[in-house]
Design an enzyme around this catalytic site. Structure first.
Site, mmCIF file in Angstrom:
data_model
loop_
_atom_site.group_PDB
_atom_site.id
_atom_site.type_symbol
_atom_site.label_atom_id
_atom_site.label_comp_id
_atom_site.label_asym_id
_atom_site.label_seq_id
_atom_site.Cartn_x
_atom_site.Cartn_y
_atom_site.Cartn_z
ATOM 1 N N GLU A 235 -2.147 -1.113 3.044
ATOM 2 C CA GLU A 235 -1.364 0.037 3.508
ATOM 3 C C GLU A 235 -1.909 0.489 4.869
ATOM 4 O OE1 GLU A 235 0.060 4.282 1.577
ATOM 5 O OE2 GLU A 235 -2.019 3.640 1.276
ATOM 6 N N LYS B 50 7.747 3.108 -0.896
ATOM 7 C CA LYS B 50 6.857 3.784 -1.844
ATOM 8 C C LYS B 50 7.566 4.958 -2.518
ATOM 9 C CE LYS B 50 2.230 5.940 -1.773
ATOM 10 N NZ LYS B 50 1.172 6.386 -0.820
ATOM 11 N N CYS C 238 -0.247 1.655 -3.029
ATOM 12 C CA CYS C 238 -1.331 2.636 -3.167
ATOM 13 C C CYS C 238 -1.181 3.585 -4.358
ATOM 14 C CB CYS C 238 -1.473 3.405 -1.856
ATOM 15 S SG CYS C 238 -3.077 4.252 -1.681
#
Length: 405
Positions: free
Chosen positions: A46, A121, A163
């Site tokens: 990321e 995300k 993440c």
């Protein structure tokens, strides 16, 4: 795609800064090294493009998918003949001009440089850590609207996440239900959360999904206000860490052994042992959300779920609209759990995602106006036998293991 039973992946660990050119030099050198060592797919973390000083700088440095940065990586994939997982690209999407906000986008490129998949995300990182940073990703980033089905790659079927998604097992289980063999979590974990949770979360996702888990991570100090934990790793389907970086930029390589993966799943067939008749299946939304998925109907057996009406037979729809709610079923399964707050076709746009609106008569036509949206009023006796003072019931918020009143 023909996939060998064993293939090599490389996981890059870098220290990004606001300097995009410096970051490119660091990342491209690691990709070239990985390709020279036989990797078929290289994972970058990321923020591989940059990590800014704050929201304003991040917004100013962000680019669209057809911009200069992605173009360079597409050329790099072609030159090195490798697939690239570029996790956490700061994307100016098609709504940039109207929203002024970006997406945290996990990009997958094939070895010809073609853009294969772009997952945005879905879980945004908003935290105030005691003694640590205060981060508000939602202040400048749009949440992604959907989970994408796993992608066939030269190393196996790859599910994409980013993440903070790591903390939500429902997403991983949804990808596993769609056939994922590998789960990728490109990350930039903080030092406090990384030291406490990083490895245990990654190993947990590997064990519960019986998948390889690949986690490329940022490491070290990006600028005066941001430090990342590092410790990029690969965990196998048994939860064993088979490759790991520690501190500082670098690479680790691991073999993805799909024969071993199948052996683990065969010897410990937990997916077939799930009691979907009791708690549903995380990642199995009702047919209104994803009509092509096999749904967990009360007619299903634990080992052989039946498809509900409305499926077309396709097992890989274009998108999974998030991951449903454990224990949630579509309205045609109302004879089993009529009170589950999930997938009401009458719900208003103001109702929370996954919850029925107050106008939904399938929940309780007798509910009073003072009852919370999607909840039964105290006078409701539907499906609550008078002979049972504490009838078994899924809590109306659809949370796994939370009994109703």
């Amino acid at each position: 795609m023909s996939v060998p039973p064993r293939a090599t992946v490389a996981v890059a660990q870098v220290t990004s800064t606001p300097d995009k050119e410096q970051n490119w030099c660091q990342c491209s050198a690691l990709v070239r090294e990985a390709a020279g060592r036989g990797a078929r797919l290289v994972f970058l973390p990321e923020g591989f493009d940059f990590i800014g000083h704050g929201p304003e700088q991040s917004l100013s440095l962000a680019e669209p998918l057809d911009g200069h940065t992605v173009g360079r990586y597409r050329q790099l994939a072609r030159e090195c003949d490798v697939w690239l997982s570029l996790g956490g690209f700061h994307e100016r999407g098609s709504d940039w001009d109207t929203t002024g906000r970006i997406y945290n986008c996990h990009i997958l490129l094939d070895s010809s440089g073609s853009l294969v998949s772009t997952y945005r995300k879905t879980h945004l990182f908003d935290v105030d850590l005691p003694g640590g940073p205060s981060l508000r990703e939602s202040g400048f980033t749009n949440p992604g609207p959907a989970i994408l089905p796993p992608v066939d790659t030269p190393v196996g079927k790859l599910g994409l996440a980013v993440c903070y998604d790591l903390r939500f097992p429902e997403l991983a289980l949804a990808l596993r239900a769609q056939g994922a063999q590998i789960l990728a979590y490109p990350s930039a974990f903080t030092v406090p959360t990384g030291a406490a949770h990083w490895e245990v979360l990654l190993r947990a996702r590997a064990i519960e999904c019986q998948c390889y888990v690949v986690a490329a991570a940022q490491t070290g100090r990006h600028h005066e206000a941001r430090v990342s934990f590092g410790h990029s790793l690969v965990a196998d389907p048994w939860g064993t860490v088979v490759a790991q970086c520690h501190e500082g930029p670098g690479l680790c390589l691991a073999d993805i052994d799909l024969e071993y993966l199948q052996r683990v799943r065969r010897d410990l067939p937990v997916q077939g042992h799930r009691r979907r008749d009791l708690y549903g299946c995380p990642g199995a939304p009702g047919p209104q959300m994803c009509p092509n998925l096999p749904q967990m109907c009360p007619k299903s057996t634990p080992n052989q779920p039946e498809r509900l009406p409305g499926g077309t037979g396709a097992l890989n729809p274009p998108q999974i609209n998030l991951y449903g709610c454990p224990g949630a079923r579509g309205p045609e399964c109302a004879q089993m759990y009529p009170n589950v707050p999930q997938m009401c076709p009458k719900s208003t746009s103001t109702a929370a995602r996954g919850h029925r609106g107050p106008e939904c008569a399938q929940i309780c036509p007798k509910s009073t106006s003072t009852a919370a949206p999607g909840h039964r009023g105290p006078e409701c006796t539907l499906n609550l036998p008078k002979s049972a003072p504490n009838p078994p019931q899924i809590n109306l918020n659809g949370c796994l293991g939370a009994p109703g009143p």
